[in-house]
Write a protein that holds these residues in place. Structure first.
Motif, mmCIF file in Angstrom:
data_model
loop_
_atom_site.group_PDB
_atom_site.id
_atom_site.type_symbol
_atom_site.label_atom_id
_atom_site.label_comp_id
_atom_site.label_asym_id
_atom_site.label_seq_id
_atom_site.Cartn_x
_atom_site.Cartn_y
_atom_site.Cartn_z
ATOM 1 N N GLN A 106 -1.921 0.646 -8.301
ATOM 2 C CA GLN A 106 -0.867 0.388 -9.235
ATOM 3 C C GLN A 106 -0.592 -0.765 -9.790
ATOM 4 O O GLN A 106 0.277 -1.206 -9.934
ATOM 5 C CB GLN A 106 0.358 1.189 -8.586
ATOM 6 N N GLU A 132 4.234 0.575 -7.232
ATOM 7 C CA GLU A 132 3.797 1.606 -6.383
ATOM 8 C C GLU A 132 4.846 2.760 -5.919
ATOM 9 O O GLU A 132 4.562 3.910 -5.995
ATOM 10 C CB GLU A 132 3.206 1.186 -5.005
ATOM 11 N N SER A 182 2.003 4.663 -1.388
ATOM 12 C CA SER A 182 1.198 5.657 -1.909
ATOM 13 C C SER A 182 1.673 7.317 -1.471
ATOM 14 O O SER A 182 2.367 7.013 -0.328
ATOM 15 C CB SER A 182 -0.238 5.697 -1.754
ATOM 16 N N TYR A 237 -0.821 11.962 -11.354
ATOM 17 C CA TYR A 237 -0.903 10.477 -10.943
ATOM 18 C C TYR A 237 -0.975 9.465 -11.923
ATOM 19 O O TYR A 237 -1.644 9.727 -12.879
ATOM 20 C CB TYR A 237 -2.420 10.194 -10.142
ATOM 21 N N ALA A 281 -2.907 -0.077 -2.585
ATOM 22 C CA ALA A 281 -3.309 1.139 -3.906
ATOM 23 C C ALA A 281 -3.422 0.657 -5.111
ATOM 24 O O ALA A 281 -3.729 -0.792 -5.340
ATOM 25 C CB ALA A 281 -1.940 2.292 -3.996
ATOM 26 N N VAL A 287 4.687 6.500 -7.113
ATOM 27 C CA VAL A 287 4.859 7.894 -6.062
ATOM 28 C C VAL A 287 6.021 8.594 -6.686
ATOM 29 O O VAL A 287 5.937 9.932 -6.611
ATOM 30 C CB VAL A 287 5.501 7.007 -4.792
ATOM 31 N N ASP A 340 0.743 -1.103 -0.069
ATOM 32 C CA ASP A 340 -0.130 0.120 0.203
ATOM 33 C C ASP A 340 0.936 1.275 0.131
ATOM 34 O O ASP A 340 0.823 2.067 0.800
ATOM 35 C CB ASP A 340 -1.019 -0.289 1.414
#
Length: 378
Positions: free
Chosen positions: A259, A282, A224, A295, A257, A286, A222
């Motif tokens: 991705q 991910e 992010s 994004y 997240a 970022v 996760d």
């Protein structure tokens, strides 16, 4: 976890730390008894200064309290005032101090989510307690308040070894961690025009944290911009370990997240996804945001911009995959055209690393350790 600046505080009430009578209390037994999970043991007085059962190897002991906040205050010797920092998926996050003036963060979960927060030694913050050495770019977990789903009984652990064999009705009620300085990376990038040196510093610290996690045969799942905190002086901290998982094998449980890109998006009945490769993509997403303020999940293939308004999970995954499936040359061209003002003349090395992390084939992405090594040479 979204961390928003908030005001207000929780003022402890004197009666919150009084114990409740246990339900179905046997005749002749006074309220306020102490319970080893499922079994009544010797009574311990609240007048004793330290009632936390947290010595290495000791068993979890559950105590009756009116609320989780009352329990965590007593176990950790916290001052009464708890200031709201933000809101997570399952509850609130507060800042507080212990009697030694140490600043701590306490994530308090709502009991309504107890079924989703069942204690699992192989996942989440409980697993993070097994890390023998502390990494400077990973938020340190101090302790975890374990709750009983059926009764308002709570106990504190500082090691998974303190958990009983039967975890069926136990859930993670509160997580006590260090208070991380700074703001979310999302907010920092919005408010700060970083130069290349600043971006490389952020990238290196994040890659170092991820490499440490992978070296310990775990994955975050996760990563992010809202789960990375940054302060130019204190540095970077990777936070929110609710999706943290032991093991590097492919899995079908996706909780992080958005991705999942390229071959990551194979149907789960074809073997699921590689959680290590997910962490890497991910991380690439970022740093893409740090470079452009955009994004990957908003990529618009029609005009090679990042203005697609879709907000659904499948839509955002599709957009991310469309970017990942571009050739390396096209990716570099698109990113370069969206670089923030102070990065227009940046060298190619950092950009090349991001592009390799966002490769549609998970097996062709750089490892976190390789990223560290390449960044150290810039």
């Amino acid at each position: 976890m979204n961390r928003t600046q908030g005001q207000g505080s929780i003022q402890a009430k004197a009666d919150q730390e009084q114990r409740l009578p246990a339900k179905n209390e046997p005749p002749g037994q006074s309220a306020g008894g102490v319970f080893l999970y499922g079994e009544r043991v010797e009574r311990i007085s609240l007048d004793q200064r330290d009632i936390r059962s947290s010595e290495p190897g000791s068993n979890l002991v559950l105590h009756d309290f009116r609320s989780a906040t009352a329990a965590v205050r007593r176990f950790e010797n916290l001052k009464n005032e708890m200031t709201k920092l933000g809101k997570g998926n399952y509850g609130q996050v507060y800042e507080c101090e212990d009697l030694q003036q140490n600043k701590l963060a306490v994530k308090c979960h709502h009991r309504n989510f107890s079924e989703l927060l069942k204690v699992d030694p192989n996942r989440g913050e409980v697993l993070l307690l097994t890390m023998l050495e502390h990494h400077p770019n990973i938020m340190a977990i101090k302790s975890i308040l374990i709750g009983d789903m059926d009764k308002r009984r709570y106990g504190l652990i500082t090691s998974p070894r303190q958990l009983p064999e039967d975890l069926d009705r136990l859930f993670v009620s509160c997580v006590v961690s260090e208070k991380v300085e700074g703001v979310s990376l999302d907010q920092f990038i919005k408010e700060t025009d970083c130069d290349e040196k600043g971006i490389v510093k952020i990238f290196l610290q994040l890659a170092s944290a991820v490499a440490f996690i992978h070296r310990n045969k775990c994955t975050h799942r996760d990563i992010s911009t809202t789960n990375v905190m940054y302060d130019p002086e204190a540095g970077l901290k990777l936070i929110d370990f609710g999706s943290f998982k032991r093991g590097l094998k492919r899995t079908g449980s996706y909780v992080g997240a958005l991705q999942l890109i390229g071959k990551d998006c194979l149907p789960l009945d074809q073997g699921g996804y590689d959680p290590v490769a997910l962490d890497l993509s991910e991380m690439g997403a970022v740093i893409l945001y740090c470079l452009t303020g955009k994004y990957i999940s908003n990529f618009n293939e029609m005009n090679d911009s990042f203005d697609f308004p879709g907000s659904g999970v499948e839509s955002r995954r599709f957009c991310a995959s469309m970017f990942a499936n571009k050739t390396d040359q096209n990716k570099k061209k698109i990113i370069t055209s969206h670089l923030k003002s102070r990065l227009k003349d940046m060298g190619p090395k950092c950009l090349d690393i991001v592009i390799q992390l966002l490769h549609p084939d998970p097996s062709k992405r750089l490892s976190a350790l390789q990223v560290v090594e390449r960044l150290e040479s810039i």
